[in-house]
Enzyme design. Structure first.
Site, PDB file in Angstrom:
ATOM      1  N   GLY A 192       3.985   0.634   4.311  1.00 12.81           N
ATOM      2  CA  GLY A 192       4.974   1.479   3.661  1.00 12.81           C
ATOM      3  C   GLY A 192       6.369   1.071   4.112  1.00 12.81           C
ATOM      4  O   GLY A 192       6.539   0.285   5.050  1.00 12.81           O
ATOM      5  N   SER A 247       2.311   8.859  -1.701  1.00  9.91           N
ATOM      6  CA  SER A 247       1.362   8.057  -0.928  1.00  9.91           C
ATOM      7  C   SER A 247       1.322   8.596   0.484  1.00  9.91           C
ATOM      8  O   SER A 247       2.345   8.603   1.186  1.00  9.91           O
ATOM      9  CB  SER A 247       1.802   6.595  -0.891  1.00  9.91           C
ATOM     10  OG  SER A 247       1.102   5.936   0.149  1.00  9.91           O
ATOM     11  N   MET A 285      -6.951   0.022   3.211  1.00 11.97           N
ATOM     12  CA  MET A 285      -6.673  -1.364   3.649  1.00 11.97           C
ATOM     13  C   MET A 285      -7.729  -1.793   4.664  1.00 11.97           C
ATOM     14  O   MET A 285      -8.112  -1.004   5.529  1.00 11.97           O
ATOM     15  CB  MET A 285      -5.298  -1.433   4.299  1.00 11.97           C
ATOM     16  CG  MET A 285      -4.178  -0.887   3.426  1.00 11.97           C
ATOM     17  SD  MET A 285      -2.583  -1.169   4.197  1.00 11.97           S
ATOM     18  CE  MET A 285      -1.508  -0.203   3.111  1.00 11.97           C
ATOM     19  N   GLY A 325       5.906   6.663  -0.919  1.00 12.29           N
ATOM     20  CA  GLY A 325       5.447   7.013   0.416  1.00 12.29           C
ATOM     21  C   GLY A 325       6.604   7.426   1.296  1.00 12.29           C
ATOM     22  O   GLY A 325       6.867   8.615   1.510  1.00 12.29           O
ATOM     23  N   GLY A 329       8.481   0.740  -2.357  1.00 12.75           N
ATOM     24  CA  GLY A 329       9.941   0.829  -2.365  1.00 12.75           C
ATOM     25  C   GLY A 329      10.496   1.731  -3.453  1.00 12.75           C
ATOM     26  O   GLY A 329      11.655   1.578  -3.852  1.00 12.75           O
ATOM     27  N   ASP A 331       4.322   0.783  -7.289  1.00 12.82           N
ATOM     28  CA  ASP A 331       4.003   1.131  -5.901  1.00 12.82           C
ATOM     29  C   ASP A 331       4.739   0.184  -4.969  1.00 12.82           C
ATOM     30  O   ASP A 331       4.485  -1.024  -4.975  1.00 12.82           O
ATOM     31  CB  ASP A 331       2.480   1.007  -5.730  1.00 12.82           C
ATOM     32  CG  ASP A 331       1.991   1.429  -4.357  1.00 12.82           C
ATOM     33  OD1 ASP A 331       2.793   1.940  -3.550  1.00 12.82           O
ATOM     34  OD2 ASP A 331       0.788   1.243  -4.100  1.00 12.82           O
ATOM     35  N   HIS A 377      -1.851   9.625  -3.771  1.00 16.58           N
ATOM     36  CA  HIS A 377      -2.227   8.203  -3.654  1.00 16.58           C
ATOM     37  C   HIS A 377      -2.769   7.914  -2.255  1.00 16.58           C
ATOM     38  O   HIS A 377      -2.100   8.199  -1.253  1.00 16.58           O
ATOM     39  CB  HIS A 377      -0.961   7.383  -3.927  1.00 16.58           C
ATOM     40  CG  HIS A 377      -1.132   5.916  -4.027  1.00 16.58           C
ATOM     41  ND1 HIS A 377      -1.515   5.276  -5.184  1.00 16.58           N
ATOM     42  CD2 HIS A 377      -0.922   4.931  -3.119  1.00 16.58           C
ATOM     43  CE1 HIS A 377      -1.533   3.968  -4.992  1.00 16.58           C
ATOM     44  NE2 HIS A 377      -1.180   3.728  -3.743  1.00 16.58           N
ATOM     45  N   ASP A 421      -4.121   4.940   0.209  1.00 18.35           N
ATOM     46  CA  ASP A 421      -4.107   3.491   0.402  1.00 18.35           C
ATOM     47  C   ASP A 421      -5.219   3.072   1.347  1.00 18.35           C
ATOM     48  O   ASP A 421      -5.220   3.452   2.523  1.00 18.35           O
ATOM     49  CB  ASP A 421      -2.750   3.061   0.965  1.00 18.35           C
ATOM     50  CG  ASP A 421      -1.663   3.134  -0.085  1.00 18.35           C
ATOM     51  OD1 ASP A 421      -1.820   2.486  -1.129  1.00 18.35           O
ATOM     52  OD2 ASP A 421      -0.662   3.848   0.137  1.00 18.35           O
ATOM     53  N   MET A 478      -7.132  -1.871  -1.310  1.00 24.17           N
ATOM     54  CA  MET A 478      -6.567  -3.169  -0.898  1.00 24.17           C
ATOM     55  C   MET A 478      -7.590  -3.816   0.027  1.00 24.17           C
ATOM     56  O   MET A 478      -7.386  -3.932   1.245  1.00 24.17           O
ATOM     57  CB  MET A 478      -5.222  -2.948  -0.200  1.00 24.17           C
ATOM     58  CG  MET A 478      -4.113  -2.607  -1.179  1.00 24.17           C
ATOM     59  SD  MET A 478      -2.685  -1.867  -0.359  1.00 24.17           S
ATOM     60  CE  MET A 478      -3.222  -0.168  -0.320  1.00 24.17           C
ATOM     61  N   MET A 512       2.426  -3.807  -8.318  1.00 28.85           N
ATOM     62  CA  MET A 512       2.909  -3.771  -6.928  1.00 28.85           C
ATOM     63  C   MET A 512       4.347  -4.284  -6.878  1.00 28.85           C
ATOM     64  O   MET A 512       4.628  -5.399  -7.322  1.00 28.85           O
ATOM     65  CB  MET A 512       2.031  -4.632  -6.019  1.00 28.85           C
ATOM     66  CG  MET A 512       0.633  -4.082  -5.757  1.00 28.85           C
ATOM     67  SD  MET A 512       0.578  -2.388  -5.136  1.00 28.85           S
ATOM     68  CE  MET A 512       1.534  -2.521  -3.619  1.00 28.85           C
ATOM     69  N   HIS A 525      -6.280   3.484  -3.974  1.00 29.27           N
ATOM     70  CA  HIS A 525      -5.801   2.113  -4.141  1.00 29.27           C
ATOM     71  C   HIS A 525      -6.539   1.240  -3.131  1.00 29.27           C
ATOM     72  O   HIS A 525      -6.228   1.270  -1.935  1.00 29.27           O
ATOM     73  CB  HIS A 525      -4.279   2.116  -3.910  1.00 29.27           C
ATOM     74  CG  HIS A 525      -3.634   0.768  -3.967  1.00 29.27           C
ATOM     75  ND1 HIS A 525      -2.328   0.562  -3.577  1.00 29.27           N
ATOM     76  CD2 HIS A 525      -4.102  -0.437  -4.367  1.00 29.27           C
ATOM     77  CE1 HIS A 525      -2.016  -0.711  -3.734  1.00 29.27           C
ATOM     78  NE2 HIS A 525      -3.081  -1.344  -4.213  1.00 29.27           N
TER      79      HIS A 525
HETATM   80  C1  DX5 Z   1       1.756  -0.483   0.200  1.00 30.48           C
HETATM   81  C2  DX5 Z   1       1.011   0.695  -0.356  1.00 30.48           C
HETATM   82  C3  DX5 Z   1       1.899   1.747  -0.867  1.00 30.48           C
HETATM   83  C4  DX5 Z   1       2.816   2.349   0.153  1.00 30.48           C
HETATM   84  C5  DX5 Z   1       4.121   2.524  -0.502  1.00 30.48           C
HETATM   85  O1  DX5 Z   1       0.887  -1.496   0.495  1.00 30.48           O
HETATM   86  O2  DX5 Z   1       0.156   0.300  -1.415  1.00 30.48           O
HETATM   87  O3  DX5 Z   1       1.199   2.761  -1.579  1.00 30.48           O
HETATM   88  O4  DX5 Z   1       2.395   3.576   0.666  1.00 30.48           O
HETATM   89  O5  DX5 Z   1       5.014   2.953   0.447  1.00 30.48           O
HETATM   90  P1  DX5 Z   1       6.590   3.053   0.185  1.00 30.48           P
HETATM   91  O6  DX5 Z   1       6.775   4.030  -0.947  1.00 30.48           O
HETATM   92  O7  DX5 Z   1       7.086   3.548   1.482  1.00 30.48           O
HETATM   93  O8  DX5 Z   1       7.070   1.677  -0.164  1.00 30.48           O
HETATM   94 ZN    ZN Z   2      -0.678   1.915  -2.739  1.00 34.29          ZN
END
Ligand code: DX5
Ligand code: ZN
Length: 226
Positions: A153, A17, A46, A203, A183, A181, A42, A44, A77, A146, A75
């Site tokens: 992240g 990501s 938002m 990420g 952690g 996705d 990936h 993201d 959001m 999720m 993705h």
């Molecule tokens: C969170 C995103 C993820 C994020 C994950 O809202 O959808 O894709 O980048 O990041 P990590 O891997 O650091 O949790």
């Molecule tokens: Zn994501």
């Protein structure tokens, strides 16, 4: 448009990501991970409404499209994905995942997305029960579970949310990908593999590390051993 397809189900995929990458050097950041054999990246998206953060829109996706052959796993959001999905498809997204919480008729939206030429994913927040995607999941190419509340992240993995993969694998069978996705790192990747996930977004565990090839190799080893 020449669309890339998701690698076929049954293969494990690590999906970096770029949320944790250097946005001023995205082409270089993506090239660094694809050089290790990464096939899917990936993105993201938002909107500051569905989640309390704002990232990138179609113009940035279009520039990323010019600099990589990777499959662009987008993705969304965002509230009102119906209003914006076409622009992401036009910008070069290959795969679009929407949140089940954001549409009234998920099955109809899957059909609409397919009409745009992209592969399709549906996702659910940690607090959303599996039942919310039970009907629509088998219609998709990928279901995204999720494992953090979306928005940022670097958050901690939520095991209770991850366990939804077990039931979802029973629902969708072997031919639909299950992506996780939030952690994901070498430890949690092994855990979610055990729950039935085959697609691992990471990420911070990749772009937050100075040696990205080593970070990817560590996750890969954990998946192979897990
Ligand atoms: C969170 C995103 C993820 C994020 C994950 O809202 O959808 O894709 O980048 O990041 P990590 O891997 O650091 O949790
Ligand atoms: Zn994501």
């Amino acid at each position: 448009m020449n669309r890339r397809r998701l690698p076929k189900a049954g293969t494990y995929q690590i999906v970096p990501s770029v949320l944790s990458a250097d946005f001023a050097n995205l082409a270089q950041e993506i090239a660094e991970v694809t050089a290790t054999g990464i096939e899917v990246v990936h993105l993201d998206v938002m909107d500051g409404h569905f989640v309390p953060n704002i990232t990138v829109g179609p113009p940035v996706v279009a520039w990323i499209r010019k600099c990589t052959n990777a499959v662009l796993d987008t993705h969304l959001m965002i509230t009102n994905p119906e209003k914006y999905a076409e622009r992401f498809a036009e910008a070069g997204s290959d795969h679009i995942t929407f949140h089940v919480e954001t549409v009234d008729d998920p099955a109809a939206f899957v059909r609409y997305l397919r009409g745009l030429g992209v592969t399709v994913g549906v996702t659910l927040n940690p607090d959303t029960p599996v039942e919310a995607v039970e009907a629509v999941a088998p219609l998709c190419d990928m279901v995204l579970v999720m494992t953090v509340n979306p928005g940022f992240g670097g958050q901690s993995f939520m095991d209770d949310a991850a366990r939804k993969c077990i039931r979802l694998r029973q629902i969708v069978g072997p031919d639909v990908r299950i992506e996780v996705d939030g952690g994901i790192d070498p430890t949690t990747a092994g855990i979610v593999k055990g729950y039935g996930a085959d697609t691992f977004v990471a990420g911070n565990a990749i772009f937050g590390q100075s040696d990205r090839p080593a970070a990817i190799a560590a996750i890969r080893t954990a998946i192979e051993k897990g």
